[in-house]
Write a protein that holds these residues in place. Structure first.
Motif, PDB file in Angstrom:
ATOM      1  N   GLY A 164     -19.265  39.824  15.073  1.00 54.95           N
ATOM      2  CA  GLY A 164     -19.387  41.310  15.172  1.00 54.95           C
ATOM      3  C   GLY A 164     -20.660  41.519  16.572  1.00 54.95           C
ATOM      4  N   ALA A 165     -20.958  40.424  17.110  1.00 53.46           N
ATOM      5  CA  ALA A 165     -22.148  40.640  18.072  1.00 53.46           C
ATOM      6  C   ALA A 165     -21.695  40.056  19.513  1.00 53.46           C
ATOM      7  CB  ALA A 165     -23.502  40.172  17.534  1.00 53.46           C
ATOM      8  N   GLY A 166     -21.089  38.638  19.380  1.00 50.75           N
ATOM      9  CA  GLY A 166     -20.779  37.837  20.714  1.00 50.75           C
ATOM     10  C   GLY A 166     -21.102  36.622  20.567  1.00 50.75           C
ATOM     11  N   TYR A 167     -21.507  35.901  21.512  1.00 49.29           N
ATOM     12  CA  TYR A 167     -21.645  34.547  21.576  1.00 49.29           C
ATOM     13  C   TYR A 167     -23.192  34.114  22.018  1.00 49.29           C
ATOM     14  CZ  TYR A 167     -16.717  34.990  21.428  1.00 49.29           C
ATOM     15  OH  TYR A 167     -15.436  35.628  21.155  1.00 49.29           O
ATOM     16  N   ARG A 168     -23.453  32.739  21.701  1.00 56.50           N
ATOM     17  CA  ARG A 168     -24.934  32.179  22.054  1.00 56.50           C
ATOM     18  C   ARG A 168     -24.684  30.804  22.179  1.00 56.50           C
ATOM     19  NH1 ARG A 168     -29.025  33.872  17.166  1.00 56.50           N
ATOM     20  NH2 ARG A 168     -27.967  32.341  15.659  1.00 56.50           N
ATOM     21  N   MET A 169     -25.720  30.331  22.889  1.00 53.79           N
ATOM     22  CA  MET A 169     -25.844  28.755  22.632  1.00 53.79           C
ATOM     23  C   MET A 169     -26.447  28.466  21.367  1.00 53.79           C
ATOM     24  SD  MET A 169     -24.503  28.002  25.458  1.00 53.79           S
ATOM     25  CE  MET A 169     -24.679  26.230  25.490  1.00 53.79           C
ATOM     26  N   VAL A 170     -26.087  27.094  20.757  1.00 53.99           N
ATOM     27  CA  VAL A 170     -26.410  26.842  19.313  1.00 53.99           C
ATOM     28  C   VAL A 170     -28.220  26.554  19.605  1.00 53.99           C
ATOM     29  CG1 VAL A 170     -26.375  24.931  17.656  1.00 53.99           C
ATOM     30  CG2 VAL A 170     -24.437  25.802  18.907  1.00 53.99           C
ATOM     31  N   PRO A 171     -28.950  27.454  18.938  1.00 53.13           N
ATOM     32  CA  PRO A 171     -30.425  27.099  19.001  1.00 53.13           C
ATOM     33  C   PRO A 171     -30.795  25.454  18.735  1.00 53.13           C
ATOM     34  CG  PRO A 171     -30.196  28.851  17.661  1.00 53.13           C
ATOM     35  CD  PRO A 171     -28.604  28.138  17.951  1.00 53.13           C
ATOM     36  N   GLY A 195     -17.474  19.535  24.385  1.00 52.93           N
ATOM     37  CA  GLY A 195     -17.358  18.282  23.655  1.00 52.93           C
ATOM     38  C   GLY A 195     -18.363  18.473  22.099  1.00 52.93           C
ATOM     39  N   HIS A 196     -18.719  17.320  21.628  1.00 53.77           N
ATOM     40  CA  HIS A 196     -19.331  17.316  20.217  1.00 53.77           C
ATOM     41  C   HIS A 196     -20.770  16.706  20.578  1.00 53.77           C
ATOM     42  CE1 HIS A 196     -16.454  18.822  17.816  1.00 53.77           C
ATOM     43  NE2 HIS A 196     -15.437  17.919  18.411  1.00 53.77           N
ATOM     44  N   PRO A 197     -21.911  17.409  19.945  1.00 52.20           N
ATOM     45  CA  PRO A 197     -21.746  18.394  18.878  1.00 52.20           C
ATOM     46  C   PRO A 197     -21.663  19.690  19.591  1.00 52.20           C
ATOM     47  CG  PRO A 197     -24.097  17.673  19.424  1.00 52.20           C
ATOM     48  CD  PRO A 197     -23.272  16.621  19.961  1.00 52.20           C
ATOM     49  N   PRO A 198     -21.092  20.619  18.974  1.00 53.94           N
ATOM     50  CA  PRO A 198     -20.717  21.954  19.322  1.00 53.94           C
ATOM     51  C   PRO A 198     -22.092  22.677  19.743  1.00 53.94           C
ATOM     52  CG  PRO A 198     -19.702  22.024  17.348  1.00 53.94           C
ATOM     53  CD  PRO A 198     -20.630  20.758  17.566  1.00 53.94           C
ATOM     54  N   LEU A 199     -21.939  23.372  20.798  1.00 53.75           N
ATOM     55  CA  LEU A 199     -23.110  24.242  21.626  1.00 53.75           C
ATOM     56  C   LEU A 199     -22.918  25.596  21.768  1.00 53.75           C
ATOM     57  CD1 LEU A 199     -24.272  21.832  24.692  1.00 53.75           C
ATOM     58  CD2 LEU A 199     -25.335  22.164  22.571  1.00 53.75           C
ATOM     59  N   VAL A 200     -21.680  26.173  21.631  1.00 46.85           N
ATOM     60  CA  VAL A 200     -21.317  27.503  21.821  1.00 46.85           C
ATOM     61  C   VAL A 200     -21.183  28.000  20.490  1.00 46.85           C
ATOM     62  CG1 VAL A 200     -19.990  29.526  22.826  1.00 46.85           C
ATOM     63  CG2 VAL A 200     -20.957  27.417  24.243  1.00 46.85           C
ATOM     64  N   GLU A 201     -21.903  28.947  19.798  1.00 45.42           N
ATOM     65  CA  GLU A 201     -21.566  29.540  18.449  1.00 45.42           C
ATOM     66  C   GLU A 201     -20.976  31.028  18.618  1.00 45.42           C
ATOM     67  OE1 GLU A 201     -24.524  29.381  15.750  1.00 45.42           O
ATOM     68  OE2 GLU A 201     -25.941  30.607  16.868  1.00 45.42           O
ATOM     69  N   THR A 202     -20.310  31.454  17.658  1.00 41.82           N
ATOM     70  CA  THR A 202     -19.790  33.029  17.568  1.00 41.82           C
ATOM     71  C   THR A 202     -20.681  33.501  16.631  1.00 41.82           C
ATOM     72  OG1 THR A 202     -17.613  32.557  17.916  1.00 41.82           O
ATOM     73  CG2 THR A 202     -18.126  34.618  16.794  1.00 41.82           C
ATOM     74  N   VAL A 203     -21.116  34.506  16.890  1.00 34.87           N
ATOM     75  CA  VAL A 203     -22.213  35.381  16.098  1.00 34.87           C
ATOM     76  C   VAL A 203     -21.174  36.658  15.762  1.00 34.87           C
ATOM     77  CG1 VAL A 203     -24.246  36.909  15.878  1.00 34.87           C
ATOM     78  CG2 VAL A 203     -24.091  34.886  17.323  1.00 34.87           C
TER      79      VAL A 203
END
Length: 218
Positions: free
Chosen positions: A211-218, A201-209
């Motif tokens: 060319g590198a992969g994925y991470r949790m939103v800082p 749900g929101h606010p978004p917590l997983v972001e796409t980097v």
């Protein structure tokens, strides 16, 4: 969490593999000792569940080789549960020993315990922002709301949370959460990330980097 199951009794191997997958493990299967070593040369497993009495190459020889390499924790299975057999298996380099027949819940608990020892120490409960994930209970929630996640979604979220904000590549997710049957060119990871984002749900917590992969939103 990647597991190799080495068991020559195919019905038993199928039953155990399905059960472990339901508990969130990525499971590959080998039916003889030589195939097991071949798979271990290609994949870094967290735990190897190893039957002792194997064709082609005996489980004792496989255990010695894997223990020498030190690449995975070894849970040895055997139809004989005498003290002498347990001592013999541990002397070969096994990390744990379980006699047949066994309670499936005990097998899962032992595999999970060995997996924790094979990887860098993780907190028993993973947290980020208002997300809490408990690997032992297979439960995750956000802001007190229980999340209904598939095993793959749960595994991806666990890896992202464990990374502590670092980028996790698609290759790493494929290796840790899927198994050898996964097509490296599939859209499975992208689709799983998409459904995980929707469930979080929101606010978004997983972001796409890119060319590198994925991470949790800082």
């Amino acid at each position: 969490m990647r597991v190799l199951l080495v068991e020559d009794e195919r019905p038993l191997a199928g039953y155990v593999a399905v059960g472990l997958r339901k508990h969130g493990f990525a499971v590959d299967v080998a039916f003889d000792g030589r195939s097991a070593l071949d798979k271990c040369e290609l994949t870094a497993y967290d735990v190897v569940v190893l039957d002792r009495d194997l064709p082609v190459l005996h489980g004792d020889a496989v255990c010695r080789r894997l223990a020498r390499d030190g690449s995975a924790r070894i849970l040895m299975l055997t139809a004989s549960g005498t003290v002498e057999d347990r001592v013999g298996g541990l002397t070969l380099g096994a990390d744990d020993y379980l006699g047949k027949p066994f309670a499936f819940s005990e097998l899962v608990a032992r595999v999970r315990a060995l997996a924790r020892r094979s990887a860098p120490a993780r907190p028993p409960v993973l947290r980020h922002a208002d997300v809490v994930l408990d690997p032992a209970r297979r439960a995750a929630e956000r802001a007190g709301r229980l999340l209904s996640l598939t095993p793959k979604e749960f595994g991806v979220l666990e890896e992202l949370l464990a990374a502590g904000g670092d980028v996790v590549s698609a290759e790493t997710l494929l290796e840790k959460v899927w198994d050898e049957h996964a097509d490296p060119f599939t859209n499975a990871i992208r689709i799983t990330i998409g459904t995980l984002r929707r469930k979080l749900g929101h606010p978004p917590l997983v972001e796409t980097v890119t060319g590198a992969g994925y991470r949790m939103v800082p």
